[in-house]
Motif scaffolding. Structure first.
Motif, PDB file in Angstrom:
ATOM      1  N   UNK A 130       0.819  -1.204   0.000  1.00 28.73           N
ATOM      2  CA  UNK A 130       0.000   0.000   0.000  1.00 28.73           C
ATOM      3  C   UNK A 130       0.854   1.256   0.000  1.00 28.73           C
ATOM      4  N   UNK A 131       2.074   1.159   0.461  1.00 31.45           N
ATOM      5  CA  UNK A 131       2.957   2.326   0.506  1.00 31.45           C
ATOM      6  C   UNK A 131       3.827   2.447  -0.738  1.00 31.45           C
ATOM      7  N   UNK A 132       3.627   1.530  -1.718  1.00 29.84           N
ATOM      8  CA  UNK A 132       4.468   1.546  -2.907  1.00 29.84           C
ATOM      9  C   UNK A 132       4.239   2.777  -3.764  1.00 29.84           C
ATOM     10  N   UNK A 133       5.310   3.264  -4.397  1.00 27.25           N
ATOM     11  CA  UNK A 133       5.247   4.401  -5.305  1.00 27.25           C
ATOM     12  C   UNK A 133       5.261   3.894  -6.741  1.00 27.25           C
ATOM     13  N   UNK A 134       4.483   4.530  -7.615  1.00 28.56           N
ATOM     14  CA  UNK A 134       4.407   4.125  -9.014  1.00 28.56           C
ATOM     15  C   UNK A 134       4.692   5.323  -9.911  1.00 28.56           C
ATOM     16  N   UNK A 135       5.675   5.213 -10.814  1.00 30.38           N
ATOM     17  CA  UNK A 135       5.976   6.337 -11.707  1.00 30.38           C
ATOM     18  C   UNK A 135       4.853   6.558 -12.710  1.00 30.38           C
ATOM     19  N   UNK A 136       4.678   7.803 -13.103  1.00 29.50           N
ATOM     20  CA  UNK A 136       3.679   8.148 -14.117  1.00 29.50           C
ATOM     21  C   UNK A 136       4.405   8.707 -15.335  1.00 29.50           C
ATOM     22  N   UNK A 137       4.420   7.905 -16.391  1.00 29.36           N
ATOM     23  CA  UNK A 137       5.090   8.320 -17.628  1.00 29.36           C
ATOM     24  C   UNK A 137       4.103   8.610 -18.752  1.00 29.36           C
ATOM     25  N   UNK A 138       2.949   7.994 -18.662  1.00 25.77           N
ATOM     26  CA  UNK A 138       1.968   8.160 -19.742  1.00 25.77           C
ATOM     27  C   UNK A 138       0.568   8.247 -19.139  1.00 25.77           C
ATOM     28  N   UNK A 139      -0.232   9.195 -19.666  1.00 27.76           N
ATOM     29  CA  UNK A 139      -1.606   9.380 -19.199  1.00 27.76           C
ATOM     30  C   UNK A 139      -2.564   9.340 -20.375  1.00 27.76           C
ATOM     31  N   UNK A 140      -3.684   8.670 -20.184  1.00 26.74           N
ATOM     32  CA  UNK A 140      -4.751   8.664 -21.182  1.00 26.74           C
ATOM     33  C   UNK A 140      -5.887   9.523 -20.646  1.00 26.74           C
ATOM     34  N   UNK A 141      -6.296  10.518 -21.437  1.00 23.86           N
ATOM     35  CA  UNK A 141      -7.335  11.456 -21.012  1.00 23.86           C
ATOM     36  C   UNK A 141      -8.502  11.381 -21.979  1.00 23.86           C
ATOM     37  N   UNK A 142      -9.711  11.183 -21.438  1.00 28.53           N
ATOM     38  CA  UNK A 142     -10.927  11.171 -22.251  1.00 28.53           C
ATOM     39  C   UNK A 142     -12.068  11.686 -21.381  1.00 28.53           C
ATOM     40  N   UNK A 143     -12.436  12.942 -21.582  1.00 34.50           N
ATOM     41  CA  UNK A 143     -13.392  13.567 -20.665  1.00 34.50           C
ATOM     42  C   UNK A 143     -14.538  14.231 -21.428  1.00 34.50           C
ATOM     43  N   UNK A 144     -15.743  14.125 -20.861  1.00 39.59           N
ATOM     44  CA  UNK A 144     -16.882  14.877 -21.397  1.00 39.59           C
ATOM     45  C   UNK A 144     -16.928  16.271 -20.780  1.00 39.59           C
ATOM     46  N   UNK A 145     -16.491  16.389 -19.519  1.00 36.56           N
ATOM     47  CA  UNK A 145     -16.407  17.685 -18.843  1.00 36.56           C
ATOM     48  C   UNK A 145     -15.017  18.270 -19.089  1.00 36.56           C
ATOM     49  N   UNK A 146     -14.964  19.298 -19.921  1.00 41.43           N
ATOM     50  CA  UNK A 146     -13.675  19.858 -20.326  1.00 41.43           C
ATOM     51  C   UNK A 146     -13.375  21.186 -19.633  1.00 41.43           C
ATOM     52  N   UNK A 147     -14.067  21.469 -18.536  1.00 38.04           N
ATOM     53  CA  UNK A 147     -13.938  22.774 -17.896  1.00 38.04           C
ATOM     54  C   UNK A 147     -12.530  23.051 -17.392  1.00 38.04           C
ATOM     55  N   UNK A 148     -11.808  22.028 -16.935  1.00 40.41           N
ATOM     56  CA  UNK A 148     -10.434  22.243 -16.444  1.00 40.41           C
ATOM     57  C   UNK A 148      -9.420  21.417 -17.228  1.00 40.41           C
TER      58      UNK A 148
END
Length: 544
Positions: free
Chosen positions: A13-31
């Protein structure tokens, strides 16, 4: 159930995970642009779909189309775009398992470490009154599939289902040198499954209603947190308030103009008051001004009059002692004159469709009083459900929106009620629907004269209501209690004549009740002997 995988490692539960790639798909584009830019600035590669990708690219932020991962175009008007092994393999691949890593390498599957999805606005389509075809088209398929995949693999993947989640991820990345913490990923996964469940519940309930299925095999219910409370009915009980997405006018849709946060009991009582006052119609649409005063979910005074100040005074006169610390509901715009009268008595909450600025200013001087305006009244005839937990299950029923037309009323005594008595009988019957059983209501000239609620014996309710009327007489200095010549309503039939006789002794000259007792003839005979007019509705209003 699949066989356990012997290669799985315990999740840290305390493990860290790197973030190299994100997939974004949103209907609410306000931010969207703000957050896509923040992810890009942190060196995270962005992949996106359809309109989301176009918006990101138009802002000058580098982004790949999901088709560049899948090597397959979007099709069928965007219905098929992310349902592909290149997407789900990137979300579900266990980075700690050599076999998963080998498969990802062999097929060129790139890991997706962060998923940001806001689902198609199905709930909004329903609330806005969209056509059946429009609502069905707004059922998201790829979004929930990706959310569930990312949430399952929260050992390595963070999943965001709204913009606030992205803000939490950005803070986590900054605190952990570009990595997400296991604690945050676990919290986001739990929220993701709850969001997916609530979304599916909304779809299931809509389709169930459209199909005319009254009792579905599976019952789904979802909600969105509106308020976390200090406690529930008592200080040792945790509590929260959720909106069910129906947008029915009431506490859930209200604007609070002042005062501290509503408590669990405040919301329960305010809802009871508003549902009751809505029975008398919208004053702005021609109905007479109506006021209901509630204490502990039971009305202690209800009145209809030519003005709100007169209705309030009449409702208050029914039980001024119980009204202290109560809830006041109006069926129209609150004016300053009425507001000045209300503040003379300590009141917890006032709720109305709207309020004059002058009325708001009057209440502003009472910091502990909460004023809610809702924009409208709940439709008392609209179908909805009530639910109650029991040990090991849930009781579900239609909300009591029963209404008896004049043509359905049956006069069963020799004497018919006068026109004035019938008007008061109608009002008493309306109020009875909102009083805990056993309920006896006395009404005179458009206002309650006495209310007996929640007793194990109907005769006790009749006597308590009469006692309340005597107390009100003494408090006001009247010559007689207002039950003299009143109308009386009983939420269920009189099993014996004694309850009816107690009402007669209190001064009732006309009575409305469901009928249906094996002793109806005995009760009718006793009413005739007393010269009382009695009307049967054929409908009862138990409220437990």
């Amino acid at each position: 159930m699949p066989a356990p995988n012997p290669n799985l490692k315990p999740f840290n539960i305390n493990g860290l995970a790197p973030v190299k790639r994100a997939l974004i798909s949103v209907s609410d584009k306000s931010r969207l642009i703000e957050q896509a830019s923040a992810l890009h600035e942190r060196g995270i590669k962005l992949v996106s779909t359809g309109g989301t990708r176009k918006a990101i690219a138009a802002a000058g932020i580098p982004v790949k189309d999901v088709s560049e991962l899948t090597h397959f175009p979007e099709m069928m008007d965007g219905r098929v775009k992310t349902l592909h092994p290149m997407v789900h393999g990137g979300l579900l691949g266990d980075r700690d398992l050599p076999s998963h890593k080998d498969v990802m390498h062999a097929h060129g599957i790139l890991s997706i470490d962060l998923l940001v999805v806001s689902l198609y606005p199905f709930e909004q389509a329903v609330v806005s009154g969209g056509s059946y075809e429009m609502c069905v088209e707004n059922i998201d398929i790829g979004g929930p599939a990706m959310i569930r995949a990312a949430a399952k693999n929260h050992a390595h993947v963070a999943v965001c289902t709204d913009a606030d989640d992205v803000a939490d991820v950005l803070a986590d990345l900054d605190a952990n040198n570009g990595k997400t913490s296991g604690a945050l990923r676990q919290k986001l996964a739990a929220k993701a499954y709850a969001r997916s469940a609530a979304y599916d519940a909304a779809i299931a309930n809509y389709l169930t209603a459209q199909a005319g299925v009254a009792v579905p095999i599976y019952r789904a219910q979802g909600g969105t947190l509106k308020q976390e409370m200090r406690y529930g009915e008592n200080p040792h009980q945790a509590a929260a308030f959720y909106a069910d997405g129906s947008h029915r006018f009431g506490v859930a849709t209200a604007t609070q103009h002042q005062g501290k946060a509503l408590s669990y009991n405040n919301i329960n009582d305010t809802d009871a008051a508003y549902e009751l006052v809505a029975e008398f119609g919208d004053q702005s649409e021609g109905s007479k001004p109506a006021v209901a005063i509630i204490k502990h979910a039971n009305p202690c005074g209800v009145a209809v009059a030519g003005s709100f100040i007169d209705a309030y005074k009449a409702a208050l006169a029914c039980d001024p002692v119980s009204a202290f610390g109560g809830i006041v509901a109006l069926n129209g715009n609150l004016d300053a004159q009425t507001a000045k009268e209300i503040v003379k008595v300590f009141t917890e909450v006032v709720i109305a469709p709207s309020a004059d600025e002058d009325a708001i200013a009057v209440f502003a001087k009472k910091k502990n009083l909460r004023l809610l305006t809702t924009g409208g009244l709940p439709d008392p005839a609209a179908p909805s459900l009530t639910m109650r937990n029991v040990a090991g299950g849930i009781l579900v029923q239609d909300r009591d929106n029963g209404h008896v037309a004049d043509s359905e009323l049956k006069v069963v005594t020799k004497r018919k009620p006068t026109k004035a008595e019938m008007a008061d009988l109608r009002m008493a019957w309306t109020v009875a629907k909102h009083v805990k059983s056993n309920a006896i209501i006395y009404v005179k000239d458009g206002s309650t004269a006495g209310i007996g609620a929640g007793q194990m014996s109907r005769i006790d309710s009749a006597r308590i209501a009469a006692r309340k009327a005597v107390d009100a007489q003494e408090a006001a200095g009247w010559d007689a209690p207002r039950t003299s010549g009143c109308a009386c309503a009983s939420d269920a039939f009189f099993p014996f004549a004694d309850g009816m006789l107690a009402a007669a002794a209190a001064g009732a000259t006309a009575i409305i009740q469901p009928g249906g007792s094996i002793r109806d003839d005995e009760v009718i005979k006793a009413a005739d002997e007393q010269g009382i007019a009695m009307v049967f509705t054929g409908m009862r209003h138990f409220r437990h």
